[in-house]
Design a protein around this motif. Structure first.
Motif, PDB file in Angstrom:
ATOM      1  N   ILE A 107      38.023  26.068  27.765  1.00 42.99           N
ATOM      2  CA  ILE A 107      37.329  26.195  28.937  1.00 42.99           C
ATOM      3  C   ILE A 107      38.617  25.461  29.815  1.00 42.99           C
ATOM      4  CG2 ILE A 107      36.403  23.528  28.580  1.00 42.99           C
ATOM      5  CD1 ILE A 107      34.501  23.877  30.523  1.00 42.99           C
ATOM      6  N   ASP A 108      38.560  25.996  30.804  1.00 45.46           N
ATOM      7  CA  ASP A 108      39.814  26.050  32.195  1.00 45.46           C
ATOM      8  C   ASP A 108      38.736  25.753  33.220  1.00 45.46           C
ATOM      9  OD1 ASP A 108      42.033  26.696  33.103  1.00 45.46           O
ATOM     10  OD2 ASP A 108      42.711  26.298  31.552  1.00 45.46           O
ATOM     11  N   ILE A 109      39.175  25.667  34.644  1.00 48.60           N
ATOM     12  CA  ILE A 109      39.141  25.794  35.761  1.00 48.60           C
ATOM     13  C   ILE A 109      39.784  26.978  36.597  1.00 48.60           C
ATOM     14  CG2 ILE A 109      38.880  23.379  35.784  1.00 48.60           C
ATOM     15  CD1 ILE A 109      40.999  22.957  37.570  1.00 48.60           C
ATOM     16  N   ASP A 110      40.532  27.529  35.757  1.00 53.14           N
ATOM     17  CA  ASP A 110      41.515  28.631  36.042  1.00 53.14           C
ATOM     18  C   ASP A 110      41.098  29.611  36.125  1.00 53.14           C
ATOM     19  OD1 ASP A 110      43.998  30.378  36.060  1.00 53.14           O
ATOM     20  OD2 ASP A 110      43.639  29.068  38.146  1.00 53.14           O
ATOM     21  N   GLU A 111      39.886  31.248  36.916  1.00 55.49           N
ATOM     22  CA  GLU A 111      39.470  32.261  36.883  1.00 55.49           C
ATOM     23  C   GLU A 111      40.522  32.760  35.927  1.00 55.49           C
ATOM     24  OE1 GLU A 111      37.141  35.698  38.830  1.00 55.49           O
ATOM     25  OE2 GLU A 111      37.465  33.402  39.244  1.00 55.49           O
ATOM     26  N   VAL A 112      41.611  33.075  36.131  1.00 57.26           N
ATOM     27  CA  VAL A 112      43.058  33.814  35.709  1.00 57.26           C
ATOM     28  C   VAL A 112      43.353  33.443  33.732  1.00 57.26           C
ATOM     29  CG1 VAL A 112      45.810  34.809  35.371  1.00 57.26           C
ATOM     30  CG2 VAL A 112      44.145  34.043  37.952  1.00 57.26           C
ATOM     31  N   ALA A 113      43.625  31.853  33.881  1.00 57.66           N
ATOM     32  CA  ALA A 113      43.181  31.745  32.547  1.00 57.66           C
ATOM     33  C   ALA A 113      42.127  31.623  32.091  1.00 57.66           C
ATOM     34  CB  ALA A 113      43.423  29.667  32.500  1.00 57.66           C
ATOM     35  N   VAL A 114      40.740  31.748  32.403  1.00 57.03           N
ATOM     36  CA  VAL A 114      40.137  32.298  31.075  1.00 57.03           C
ATOM     37  C   VAL A 114      40.030  33.773  30.733  1.00 57.03           C
ATOM     38  CG1 VAL A 114      37.186  32.421  31.255  1.00 57.03           C
ATOM     39  CG2 VAL A 114      38.863  30.756  32.053  1.00 57.03           C
ATOM     40  N   LYS A 115      40.283  33.908  32.057  1.00 59.77           N
ATOM     41  CA  LYS A 115      40.683  36.255  31.667  1.00 59.77           C
ATOM     42  C   LYS A 115      41.616  36.475  30.504  1.00 59.77           C
ATOM     43  CE  LYS A 115      41.665  40.569  33.838  1.00 59.77           C
ATOM     44  NZ  LYS A 115      42.869  40.350  33.541  1.00 59.77           N
ATOM     45  N   VAL A 116      43.089  35.761  30.559  1.00 63.29           N
ATOM     46  CA  VAL A 116      43.410  35.764  29.394  1.00 63.29           C
ATOM     47  C   VAL A 116      43.573  35.121  28.053  1.00 63.29           C
ATOM     48  CG1 VAL A 116      45.950  35.333  28.436  1.00 63.29           C
ATOM     49  CG2 VAL A 116      45.575  35.609  31.340  1.00 63.29           C
ATOM     50  N   ALA A 117      42.492  34.103  28.054  1.00 66.18           N
ATOM     51  CA  ALA A 117      42.567  33.285  26.870  1.00 66.18           C
ATOM     52  C   ALA A 117      41.290  34.415  26.553  1.00 66.18           C
ATOM     53  CB  ALA A 117      41.743  32.624  27.705  1.00 66.18           C
ATOM     54  N   LYS A 118      40.074  35.231  27.214  1.00 64.44           N
ATOM     55  CA  LYS A 118      39.073  36.071  26.417  1.00 64.44           C
ATOM     56  C   LYS A 118      40.325  36.740  26.112  1.00 64.44           C
ATOM     57  CE  LYS A 118      35.739  34.870  28.958  1.00 64.44           C
ATOM     58  NZ  LYS A 118      34.241  34.789  30.288  1.00 64.44           N
ATOM     59  N   GLU A 119      41.467  37.615  26.374  1.00 60.89           N
ATOM     60  CA  GLU A 119      42.028  38.675  25.941  1.00 60.89           C
ATOM     61  C   GLU A 119      42.147  38.663  25.107  1.00 60.89           C
ATOM     62  OE1 GLU A 119      44.509  40.013  29.287  1.00 60.89           O
ATOM     63  OE2 GLU A 119      43.056  41.084  30.885  1.00 60.89           O
ATOM     64  N   ASN A 120      42.931  37.407  24.834  1.00 58.97           N
ATOM     65  CA  ASN A 120      43.749  37.042  23.429  1.00 58.97           C
ATOM     66  C   ASN A 120      42.616  36.835  22.492  1.00 58.97           C
ATOM     67  OD1 ASN A 120      46.204  37.143  24.126  1.00 58.97           O
ATOM     68  ND2 ASN A 120      46.203  35.240  25.537  1.00 58.97           N
ATOM     69  N   ILE A 121      40.978  36.338  22.802  1.00 56.03           N
ATOM     70  CA  ILE A 121      40.474  35.748  21.421  1.00 56.03           C
ATOM     71  C   ILE A 121      39.712  36.922  21.352  1.00 56.03           C
ATOM     72  CG2 ILE A 121      38.287  35.295  21.911  1.00 56.03           C
ATOM     73  CD1 ILE A 121      38.277  33.676  23.856  1.00 56.03           C
ATOM     74  N   ASP A 122      40.203  38.382  21.551  1.00 55.29           N
ATOM     75  CA  ASP A 122      39.639  39.849  21.359  1.00 55.29           C
ATOM     76  C   ASP A 122      41.182  39.784  20.325  1.00 55.29           C
ATOM     77  OD1 ASP A 122      36.954  39.462  22.520  1.00 55.29           O
ATOM     78  OD2 ASP A 122      38.210  40.338  24.121  1.00 55.29           O
ATOM     79  N   LYS A 123      42.947  40.496  20.968  1.00 58.20           N
ATOM     80  CA  LYS A 123      43.102  40.216  20.222  1.00 58.20           C
ATOM     81  C   LYS A 123      43.590  39.616  18.885  1.00 58.20           C
ATOM     82  CE  LYS A 123      46.675  40.682  23.006  1.00 58.20           C
ATOM     83  NZ  LYS A 123      46.783  41.715  23.485  1.00 58.20           N
TER      84      LYS A 123
END
Length: 314
Positions: free
Chosen positions: A206-222
Motif C-alpha cells: 500500500i502506498d499513498i503515491d499513485e505512481v508508486a502503486v502503478k510501478v509496484a503493480k507492473e513489478n508484481i506482474d513481472k
C-alpha cells in the motif's frame, strides 16, 4: 510534448536523503535518482560485490550525495526549483544536516535520461538468497537464490540502499509459508515481492503515491506473484480491512512516519507478529524505540548499517 527535460541536481548528505526526496515528490516530481557513494562502500558484504558496480560510479567526493530528478521544460521549472530550495533551507533551519543543500540545473534530451540512470543498478545479492536483478541485466542463478526482477521506474526501492537491504534480510528471517504481510509505503513493491517469493500466502502493498502503486503493480506482474500479492493506493489505518491481521508489517519510510504509524500498527498485527521498520537515521533510533515501547511493543531489536537503522519489534 517536448523531448527536452530539465535535470535538477541537489547536493546533500545521506541524513537528508529521505526528507529531500519527499520534498521533490510533494513539489510534483515523478521520480528521483540517489547517487550516494556510501551505498557501495558500506554494503560490501562479499568480496565479489563490487564486480557489479561500474568503476565510473565511484567518486572522490564520497561525503556528498547527489539527488537528481527530471522536470519537463513545459512545466513551471523556476517555481519548482525555488520551492525546493526554500524547503531544503527550512530543513537546515530545523537542525537537519543538509550539507551543501545546493540546487543546480541542466538540460537533457528525454532519450538520454531515460537510459542513463540504469547504470546505477546491477544485480545485487541481499541476505542469504535474495538477488535483486534489474530487468535489463542478465544473471545466472546460483544454488537456492531467489531472483526478484525489478524495474524501479519512477518509484523508490531497488535494494541498493541500506534501509531496503536490512528490511529484506529481516523478511528472510520472519516470513513463513503461511504468512500474511503488509508492505506499508510499498514504493516499487520490492519488499512485498520479496515476501511473496519467500512464500507468504498473502501480501498487501500500500502506498499513498499513485505512481508508486502503478510501478509496484507492473513489478508484481513481472515477478509472477499476482496470485499472492496486490498493491493498492491508500494508507494502513483507512484502507486495509481492520479485521485482517498480519504476521509481518514492513515499513521502509522515515522515522517520523514510522512513529506516526506505530499506534495503528499494533492493531493490525497478530499477537506474535513482527513490525519491521526502517528509513530511520541513527540519531532517531532512541526516539523511535521509545515510541514503540509506549505503544505496547516489548521485544525490540535494532539493526544498523551505515548511517541507517532497521528496527524489528513485536
Amino acid at each position: 510534448m517536448s523531448d527536452i527535460w530539465i535535470e535538477v541536481t541537489i547536493s546533500t548528505t545521506t541524513e537528508a536523503v529521505e526528507a529531500i526526496t519527499n520534498i521533490l515528490f510533494e513539489n510534483g516530481a515523478q521520480g528521483a535518482m540517489i547517487d550516494d557513494p556510501k551505498d557501495f562502500y558500506q554494503q560490501k558484504a562479499h568480496d565479489y560485490d563490487w564486480d557489479y558496480a561500474e568503476r565510473e560510479l565511484f567518486r572522490e567526493d564520497e561525503d556528498v550525495v547527489y539527488i537528481k530528478t527530471y522536470i519537463s521544460d513545459e512545466k513551471n521549472v523556476l517555481k519548482f526549483i525555488e520551492d525546493t530550495r526554500l524547503r531544503i533551507q527550512e530543513l537546515g533551519d530545523c537542525g537537519l544536516d543538509v550539507g551543501e543543500g545546493t540546487v543546480t540545473t541542466g538540460q537533457v534530451k528525454e532519450e538520454d535520461w531515460a537510459n542513463n540512470w540504469k547504470k546505477y543498478y546491477k544485480p545485487t545479492l541481499i541476505g542469504d538468497r535474495i538477488v535483486i536483478k534489474p530487468e535489463w541485466e542478465d544473471y545466472e542463478v546460483k544454488n537456492q537464490e531467489i531472483v526478484v526482477e525489478l524495474n524501479p521506474g519512477m518509484a523508490f526501492g531497488t535494494g541498493n540502499h541500506e534501509t531496503t537491504s536490512m528490511c529484506i534480510e529481516n523478511l528472510e528471517k520472519y516470513v513463513k509459508e503461511d504468512s500474511v504481510v503488509f508492505d506499508i509505503g510499498c514504493g516499487s513493491g520490492i519488499l512485498g515481492i520479496c515476501a511473496a517469493k519467500l512464500g507468504a500466502k498473502e501480501v498487501i502493498g500500500i502506498d499513498i503515491d499513485e505512481v508508486a502503486v502503478k510501478v509496484a503493480k507492473e513489478n508484481i506482474d513481472k515477478n509472477h506473484v499476482g496470485s499472492n500479492m496486490t498493491a493498492i493506493k491508500g494508507n494502513l489505518a483507512d484502507d486495509i480491512d481492520p479485521s485482517k491481521k498480519a504476521d509481518v508489517v514492513v515499513a521502509n519510510i522515515m522515522a517520523d512516519i514510522v512513529m506516526f504509524l506505530t499506534k495503528d500498527v499494533r492493531s493490525f498485527l497478530k499477537d506474535s507478529g513482527k513490525f519491521i521498520s526502517s528509513g530511520i537515521i541513527l540519531d532517531k533510533v532512541d526516539e523511535v524505540v521509545a515510541c514503540l515501547e509506549e505503544n505496547g511493543f516489548k521485544d525490540i531489536q535494532v539493526n544498523k548499517k551505515g548511517e541507517w537503522s532497521c528496527i524489528v519489534a513485536s
